[in-house]
Design a protein around this motif. Structure first.
Motif, mmCIF file in Angstrom:
data_model
loop_
_atom_site.group_PDB
_atom_site.id
_atom_site.type_symbol
_atom_site.label_atom_id
_atom_site.label_comp_id
_atom_site.label_asym_id
_atom_site.label_seq_id
_atom_site.Cartn_x
_atom_site.Cartn_y
_atom_site.Cartn_z
ATOM 1 N N ILE A 45 0.819 -1.210 0.000
ATOM 2 C CA ILE A 45 0.000 0.000 0.000
ATOM 3 C C ILE A 45 0.855 1.264 0.000
ATOM 4 O O ILE A 45 0.533 2.233 -0.691
ATOM 5 C CB ILE A 45 -0.972 -0.010 1.204
ATOM 6 C CG1 ILE A 45 -1.848 -1.268 1.164
ATOM 7 C CG2 ILE A 45 -1.818 1.249 1.224
ATOM 8 C CD1 ILE A 45 -2.528 -1.551 -0.153
ATOM 9 N N ASP A 46 1.942 1.264 0.750
ATOM 10 C CA ASP A 46 2.806 2.447 0.762
ATOM 11 C C ASP A 46 3.382 2.715 -0.628
ATOM 12 O O ASP A 46 3.441 3.858 -1.076
ATOM 13 C CB ASP A 46 3.936 2.287 1.790
ATOM 14 C CG ASP A 46 3.417 2.327 3.217
ATOM 15 O OD1 ASP A 46 2.416 3.023 3.460
ATOM 16 O OD2 ASP A 46 4.008 1.652 4.080
ATOM 17 N N CYS A 48 1.999 1.816 -3.458
ATOM 18 C CA CYS A 48 0.879 2.278 -4.284
ATOM 19 C C CYS A 48 0.619 3.765 -4.070
ATOM 20 O O CYS A 48 0.470 4.521 -5.032
ATOM 21 C CB CYS A 48 -0.391 1.481 -3.964
ATOM 22 S SG CYS A 48 -0.347 -0.243 -4.472
ATOM 23 N N LEU A 49 0.570 4.176 -2.819
ATOM 24 C CA LEU A 49 0.319 5.590 -2.522
ATOM 25 C C LEU A 49 1.418 6.479 -3.091
ATOM 26 O O LEU A 49 1.145 7.549 -3.626
ATOM 27 C CB LEU A 49 0.177 5.793 -1.015
ATOM 28 C CG LEU A 49 -1.096 5.219 -0.398
ATOM 29 C CD1 LEU A 49 -1.029 5.277 1.124
ATOM 30 C CD2 LEU A 49 -2.323 5.955 -0.921
ATOM 31 N N GLU A 50 2.657 6.012 -3.002
ATOM 32 C CA GLU A 50 3.783 6.769 -3.556
ATOM 33 C C GLU A 50 3.647 6.924 -5.067
ATOM 34 O O GLU A 50 3.904 7.990 -5.626
ATOM 35 C CB GLU A 50 5.081 6.034 -3.217
ATOM 36 C CG GLU A 50 6.335 6.752 -3.643
ATOM 37 C CD GLU A 50 7.574 5.945 -3.251
ATOM 38 O OE1 GLU A 50 8.326 5.557 -4.165
ATOM 39 O OE2 GLU A 50 7.757 5.709 -2.054
ATOM 40 N N GLU A 53 1.161 9.673 -6.325
ATOM 41 C CA GLU A 53 1.453 11.097 -6.105
ATOM 42 C C GLU A 53 1.455 11.846 -7.436
ATOM 43 O O GLU A 53 2.054 11.412 -8.404
ATOM 44 C CB GLU A 53 2.795 11.259 -5.403
ATOM 45 C CG GLU A 53 2.742 10.899 -3.936
ATOM 46 C CD GLU A 53 4.074 11.116 -3.244
ATOM 47 O OE1 GLU A 53 4.896 11.909 -3.732
ATOM 48 O OE2 GLU A 53 4.274 10.464 -2.206
ATOM 49 N N LEU A 96 -5.582 1.798 1.464
ATOM 50 C CA LEU A 96 -5.445 2.500 0.187
ATOM 51 C C LEU A 96 -6.728 3.233 -0.166
ATOM 52 O O LEU A 96 -6.703 4.407 -0.525
ATOM 53 C CB LEU A 96 -5.066 1.519 -0.925
ATOM 54 C CG LEU A 96 -4.996 2.091 -2.332
ATOM 55 C CD1 LEU A 96 -3.895 3.140 -2.442
ATOM 56 C CD2 LEU A 96 -4.777 0.978 -3.346
ATOM 57 N N MET A 99 -7.307 6.265 2.103
ATOM 58 C CA MET A 99 -6.436 7.386 1.743
ATOM 59 C C MET A 99 -6.952 8.094 0.489
ATOM 60 O O MET A 99 -6.968 9.319 0.424
ATOM 61 C CB MET A 99 -4.997 6.919 1.536
ATOM 62 C CG MET A 99 -4.313 6.434 2.800
ATOM 63 S SD MET A 99 -4.251 7.687 4.109
ATOM 64 C CE MET A 99 -3.181 8.891 3.358
ATOM 65 N N LEU A 100 -7.363 7.325 -0.500
ATOM 66 C CA LEU A 100 -7.882 7.933 -1.724
ATOM 67 C C LEU A 100 -9.192 8.671 -1.468
ATOM 68 O O LEU A 100 -9.461 9.702 -2.077
ATOM 69 C CB LEU A 100 -8.053 6.875 -2.819
ATOM 70 C CG LEU A 100 -6.744 6.359 -3.389
ATOM 71 C CD1 LEU A 100 -7.003 5.175 -4.312
ATOM 72 C CD2 LEU A 100 -5.999 7.452 -4.132
ATOM 73 N N GLN A 103 -8.463 12.012 -0.291
ATOM 74 C CA GLN A 103 -7.881 12.858 -1.328
ATOM 75 C C GLN A 103 -8.839 13.026 -2.511
ATOM 76 O O GLN A 103 -8.429 13.408 -3.597
ATOM 77 C CB GLN A 103 -6.562 12.254 -1.814
ATOM 78 C CG GLN A 103 -5.496 12.202 -0.762
ATOM 79 C CD GLN A 103 -4.227 11.552 -1.272
ATOM 80 O OE1 GLN A 103 -4.063 11.296 -2.458
ATOM 81 N NE2 GLN A 103 -3.312 11.270 -0.371
#
Length: 151
Positions: A45-46, A48-50, A53, A96, A99-100, A103
């Motif tokens: 997940i980290d 994926c988030l990166e 960006e 994930l 977080m989305l 955002q």
């Protein structure tokens, strides 16, 4: 120009849970030269988030248990997942999607969920999904095109 990402998530060691990864790998191979960036995120997940960006539009492809027939595809708006209490459809990627959701003003997007047949420790898709793989690929490709040209 907008940064559009198609992200495949899942686990290749868990049979049909890896369908999102297999599809994104195939899309990346067949859609070379496309303005869409295809990324395999697996279950990190980290990572994926990166990778997301700077993206303005995201399509996530994942195995999703929704009670439909194996191989069926459902498209969910990322902005509505939280509101409709559907965040638990893909529990290993809950973080994930949360977080989305937070955002959602900056990143628009969708989840393309493929109903799995079997999820257990074994490499490769179930025979049920393998037989339908070409049809699933075409439906996912068509869905991506429809969503991208909607923006």
């Amino acid at each position: 120009m907008e940064k559009i990402i198609v992200l495949g998530i899942g686990n290749l060691l868990m049979m049909d849970d890896g369908i999102g990864i297999y599809l994104v790998q195939e899309l990346a191979e067949k859609e070379q030269g496309s303005p869409i960036e295809y990324i395999v995120g697996e279950s990190d997940i980290d990572y994926c988030l990166e990778q997301l960006e700077g993206a303005s539009f995201v399509i996530i492809i994942d195995a999703v248990r929704s009670g439909k027939d194996p191989g069926e595809i459902t498209v969910y708006s990322l902005g509505n997942l939280h509101e409709n209490n559907t965040l638990d459809i893909s529990p290993h990627n809950l973080h994930l999607f949360q977080m989305l959701y937070h955002q959602r003003e900056e990143i628009k997007g969708y989840l393309i969920g493929i109903e799995p047949y079997e999820i257990q420790f074994q490499i490769g898709l179930s025979e049920n999904l393998e037989i339908k793989r070409n049809k699933i690929f075409q439906k996912v490709r068509d869905s991506i095109n429809a969503l991208v040209y909607k923006i």
